[in-house]
Design a protein around this motif. Sequence first.
Motif, mmCIF file in Angstrom:
data_model
loop_
_atom_site.group_PDB
_atom_site.id
_atom_site.type_symbol
_atom_site.label_atom_id
_atom_site.label_comp_id
_atom_site.label_asym_id
_atom_site.label_seq_id
_atom_site.Cartn_x
_atom_site.Cartn_y
_atom_site.Cartn_z
ATOM 1 N N GLN A 25 0.813 -1.214 0.000
ATOM 2 C CA GLN A 25 0.000 0.000 0.000
ATOM 3 C C GLN A 25 0.848 1.267 0.000
ATOM 4 O O GLN A 25 0.347 2.365 -0.182
ATOM 5 N N GLU A 110 -14.429 1.545 -8.710
ATOM 6 C CA GLU A 110 -14.915 1.198 -7.371
ATOM 7 C C GLU A 110 -16.353 1.661 -7.174
ATOM 8 O O GLU A 110 -17.201 0.922 -6.663
ATOM 9 N N ALA A 114 -19.440 -1.024 -6.802
ATOM 10 C CA ALA A 114 -19.516 -1.143 -5.335
ATOM 11 C C ALA A 114 -20.768 -1.880 -4.880
ATOM 12 O O ALA A 114 -20.755 -2.586 -3.865
ATOM 13 N N CYS A 146 -0.701 -3.866 -8.613
ATOM 14 C CA CYS A 146 -1.773 -3.161 -7.899
ATOM 15 C C CYS A 146 -1.448 -1.692 -7.686
ATOM 16 O O CYS A 146 -0.286 -1.294 -7.699
ATOM 17 N N SER A 149 -2.432 1.271 -2.718
ATOM 18 C CA SER A 149 -3.467 1.500 -1.709
ATOM 19 C C SER A 149 -4.238 0.207 -1.520
ATOM 20 O O SER A 149 -4.214 -0.669 -2.388
ATOM 21 N N ASN A 151 -7.487 -0.721 -1.758
ATOM 22 C CA ASN A 151 -8.844 -0.421 -2.215
ATOM 23 C C ASN A 151 -9.450 -1.651 -2.888
ATOM 24 O O ASN A 151 -8.906 -2.745 -2.826
ATOM 25 N N LEU A 152 -10.591 -1.455 -3.581
ATOM 26 C CA LEU A 152 -11.281 -2.588 -4.189
ATOM 27 C C LEU A 152 -10.456 -3.227 -5.303
ATOM 28 O O LEU A 152 -10.565 -4.444 -5.545
ATOM 29 N N THR A 154 -7.160 -3.610 -5.276
ATOM 30 C CA THR A 154 -6.216 -4.501 -4.592
ATOM 31 C C THR A 154 -6.934 -5.725 -4.023
ATOM 32 O O THR A 154 -6.406 -6.839 -4.082
ATOM 33 N N THR A 184 -4.085 -7.270 6.047
ATOM 34 C CA THR A 184 -5.039 -7.292 4.932
ATOM 35 C C THR A 184 -5.050 -8.656 4.256
ATOM 36 O O THR A 184 -6.118 -9.200 3.938
#
Length: 279
Positions: A25, A110, A114, A146, A149, A151-152, A154, A184
């Motif tokens: 990240q 995202e 979502a 990736c 971060s 996020n969706l 990743t 994570t």
Amino acid sequence: MTTHQSGLISGTRQGKPRVLVLANQKGGVGKTTTAINLGTALAAIGEKVLIIDLDPQGNASTGLGIDRKSRRVSTYHVLNGEAPLSEAVIETIVPRLFVAPSTLDLLGIELEIAGERDRAHRLRSAIDALMAQPDEDPFTYVLIDCPPSLNLLTINALTAADSVLVPLQCEFFALEGLSQLLKTVEQVRSTLNPRLGIQGVVLTMFDPRNNLSGQVVADVRQFMGNKVYETMIPRNVRVSEAPSHGKPVLLYDLKCAGSQAYLKLASEIIQRERALKAA
């Protein structure tokens, strides 16, 4: 080989590729550089490699010489369901190395997906569909680059992967970021992808003249043990220059220290994969 041809999936499929996600990240750790050059090194020693660019900045695509005009179908279209992954796959200047490029459109994905129940599994489904197609010369490795971060994008990559390869810069806060990433990975393993593991940690931008680099190496090896690759990627000006020429460093300057390190890393990764299969 004709560069930038699409529609490359044909024949009879055998086996399943290893899917490795390059994740951290933290930005500026050499993640995209490692994706490009590890993919090139694996291809150079006989593997057939697909790099999936999931970073909206598209640096992996640019670093492999794919200009914006050639990205008519991208990972954005794959994740929003407009196109199968096979339509996004294009050749690079490196024999046996292919890329599914990204564009800035990914910044909005995202919000677009979502509310969908399969939002975390979009990439996994796309890879499974690609590999289900007949192919006489199937991919043996898929590398997913990736964004920096969690996020969706990743989460999609981690859900699709067999294991995680963590590029880690030899600097002061390296372990702090690693701890967050490991949490994570554990969350994704317990909720979305029970097969997910850590393939290894690769130390990047190592400078033997810097005492801090040596201390970081010692700390990371103590914390992660044999998960840390023996091969370290040195801080090397040729590695930094190569992307501006749209080339992996192995094509830009094969004899430089960075190129040689990535070739060693590729061999080490293959050895680990063989050991996993034998276990």
